[in-house]
Design a protein around this motif. Structure first.
Motif, PDB file in Angstrom:
ATOM      1  N   ALA A  55       0.830  -1.213   0.000  1.00 33.67           N
ATOM      2  CA  ALA A  55       0.000   0.000   0.000  1.00 33.67           C
ATOM      3  C   ALA A  55       0.855   1.250   0.000  1.00 33.67           C
ATOM      4  N   VAL A  56       1.929   1.245   0.763  1.00 35.68           N
ATOM      5  CA  VAL A  56       2.773   2.433   0.873  1.00 35.68           C
ATOM      6  C   VAL A  56       3.625   2.619  -0.374  1.00 35.68           C
ATOM      7  N   GLN A  57       3.910   1.543  -1.105  1.00 32.98           N
ATOM      8  CA  GLN A  57       4.653   1.696  -2.353  1.00 32.98           C
ATOM      9  C   GLN A  57       3.920   2.594  -3.342  1.00 32.98           C
ATOM     10  N   TRP A  58       2.596   2.675  -3.221  1.00 34.84           N
ATOM     11  CA  TRP A  58       1.828   3.544  -4.108  1.00 34.84           C
ATOM     12  C   TRP A  58       2.070   5.018  -3.822  1.00 34.84           C
ATOM     13  N   VAL A  59       2.664   5.336  -2.668  1.00 32.62           N
ATOM     14  CA  VAL A  59       3.007   6.730  -2.378  1.00 32.62           C
ATOM     15  C   VAL A  59       4.040   7.226  -3.379  1.00 32.62           C
ATOM     16  N   THR A  60       5.001   6.365  -3.713  1.00 42.14           N
ATOM     17  CA  THR A  60       5.988   6.707  -4.737  1.00 42.14           C
ATOM     18  C   THR A  60       5.422   6.542  -6.139  1.00 42.14           C
TER      19      THR A  60
END
Length: 484
Positions: free
Chosen positions: A33-38
């Motif tokens: 989920a946090v990879q989508w921040v990049t």
């Protein structure tokens, strides 16, 4: 002023890499989920970049630049106040929409303001953020994460962005709209190129999450190919395409673009590995993950200033070929040092070699590609370069992530049994378990440098072939100007 806006944009491309573990923990989220921040930021940049040339001509470059800077600054503040991974991703997409316009429009403003003879020097200044940003981002992020909170990697932009807005609104020269650009907007081309680019980045990002070619991945990649091919066919047929591919008839632009595609994928892909290596394999803090890149930053900055100025005096193909060769050697050195468990000074030295290669390649290549374009073609040329380089960079990062996921899952199968996946489990290992698995982890994470090395080898080939004709033409021109 222009360099200041560009610096914030490029720093934000990589600043989240170091902060990923802290964001996962603070927002009680997962690594995918946090990879989508990049990825969301890159999607925003890719989606809006094709509009840069048209918008600069239609509304005036100064107005577009200041507006994009305002959007970027406000969305940075919102990202710093995000309450979960979904809201953070949404604000990062908005950040990308503003940031995607800043570098191509800023370069067009600068190039229009100086003579051909001074463009190499100007590009050395405007290009410094483009090379230094990905290297300075991790040290800054590491320090802010350990000293305060991950939120400050976004809030840090707010006072700088506000100052840049005030300075640009007051000091940038007014550049009126081009009457020729008041024609109907190419909405079909916009949908094709933006949709194709976004689906390409999306598909590669999904591969990076799972390490597998799923039906969803195949559908995204297949649709992206169809859209991009249809855009190319249409752009070569109509009179006023959104992105003017006819500019590729200009040999320096075509040769430079080939180098930038391969080198950009390698360079930005390689930049995403080291923070994960330091924190996941060695178990060291975010500050060290950023600090180890400082020698690389110094190497890039010094080399860029020298190499880009030499473009105005020496055959540029020689400078670029030297740069891509050093980039290949640096990538191979990083592959060897990380997989063998070498000391941090050795890894930093290998990264510095890659930095020297980057400084001698990216901005000199961009300078050669656009410096001889006509006045009205300059914003179209910078837009084309920015779009292709952003796509190549995003694809490079995603392919490296996919390779890393596969290697970690295959070489350290114990980590793949957790619900959060191998990469997330690696980042949360306790010291005794990490020490026991360090050899396997180093081989898996460091082994992903092989992708960067492969792209670097392609950039050497592109420089040797694509810029050879440019060098011959310039050598003949120089000979004709020499006295008999």
């Amino acid at each position: 002023m222009l360099a200041l806006g560009g610096l914030m944009v490029i720093v934000d491309t990589t600043v989240t890499l170091v902060a990923v573990p802290a964001i996962v923990a603070d927002l009680d989220s997962t690594l995918p989920a946090v990879q989508w921040v990049t990825s969301g930021y890159l999607l925003g940049v890719v989606a809006v970049t094709p509009l840069a040339g048209w918008a600069a001509n239609r509304y005036g470059a100064r107005r577009v630049y200041v507006t994009a800077l305002v959007i970027f600054t406000l969305s940075s503040a919102l990202a710093g106040l995000a309450w979960d991974a979904g809201s953070l991703t949404a604000f990062r997409i908005l950040q990308g929409l503003g940031g995607g316009l800043l570098n191509p429009v800023g370069q067009a403003i600068g190039l229009r303001s100086v003579s051909r003879e001074a463009r190499g020097r100007l590009m050395s200044l405007l290009g410094l953020p483009l090379i230094i940003g990905p290297v300075l981002g991790p040290p800054l992020a590491g320090w802010l994460v350990d000293a305060a909170s991950w939120r400050w990697i976004f809030l840090f932009n707010v006072p700088i962005g506000a100052a840049a807005v005030l300075l640009c609104a007051r000091l940038l020269p007014r550049q009126p709209a081009d009457p020729a650009s008041t024609t109907r907007m190419d909405w079909t081309g916009l949908a094709q190129v933006c949709g194709g680019a976004v689906l390409l980045v999306l598909g590669c990002t999904l591969i990076g999450e799972t390490g597998e070619m799923t039906i969803e991945v195949a559908a995204a990649l297949g649709a992206s190919v169809l859209l991009l091919v249809s855009f190319v066919v249409r752009a070569l047929r109509i009179d006023a395409p959104l992105v003017d591919l006819r500019l590729l008839r200009h040999r320096p632009l075509a040769g430079g673009l080939a180098v930038l595609v391969c080198f950009g994928a390698a360079y930005f892909g390689a930049m995403s590995i080291l923070p994960i290596y330091v924190q996941g394999v060695r178990g060291d803090p975010a500050t060290l993950a950023g600090t180890i890149t400082i020698p690389m930053a110094l190497a890039v900055g010094a080399t860029l200033q020298i190499a880009t100025r030499l473009v105005d005096r020496l055959p540029p193909a020689r400078i670029v070929f030297t740069g891509v060769t050093l980039g290949l050697l640096g990538s191979i050195a990083l592959l060897i040092t990380t997989t063998s468990g070498a000391s941090y000074p050795m890894i930093a030295a290998a990264a510095a070699v890659l930095g020297v290669g980057s400084g001698a390649t990216l901005m000199p290549t961009m300078t050669v590609a656009v410096r001889d374009l006509e006045h009205e073609d300059t914003p179209r040329g910078t837009t084309l370069l920015a779009l292709v380089q952003q796509i190549a960079s995003a694809v490079g990062v995603a392919l490296v992530a996919a390779t890393l996921t596969v290697l970690v899952s295959s070489r350290v199968p114990e980590l793949g049994t957790t619900d959060s996946g191998g990469l997330a489990a690696m980042l949360t290992l306790d010291p005794p378990a990490r020490a026991e698995l360090e050899t396997q982890l180093a081989g898996a994470v460091g082994g992903s440098y092989a992708v960067a090395a492969a792209f670097m080898a392609l950039s050497v080939l592109a420089a040797a072939v694509g810029l050879r004709r440019v060098a011959r033409v310039e050598d003949r021109a120089e000979g004709s100007r020499s006295p008999a």
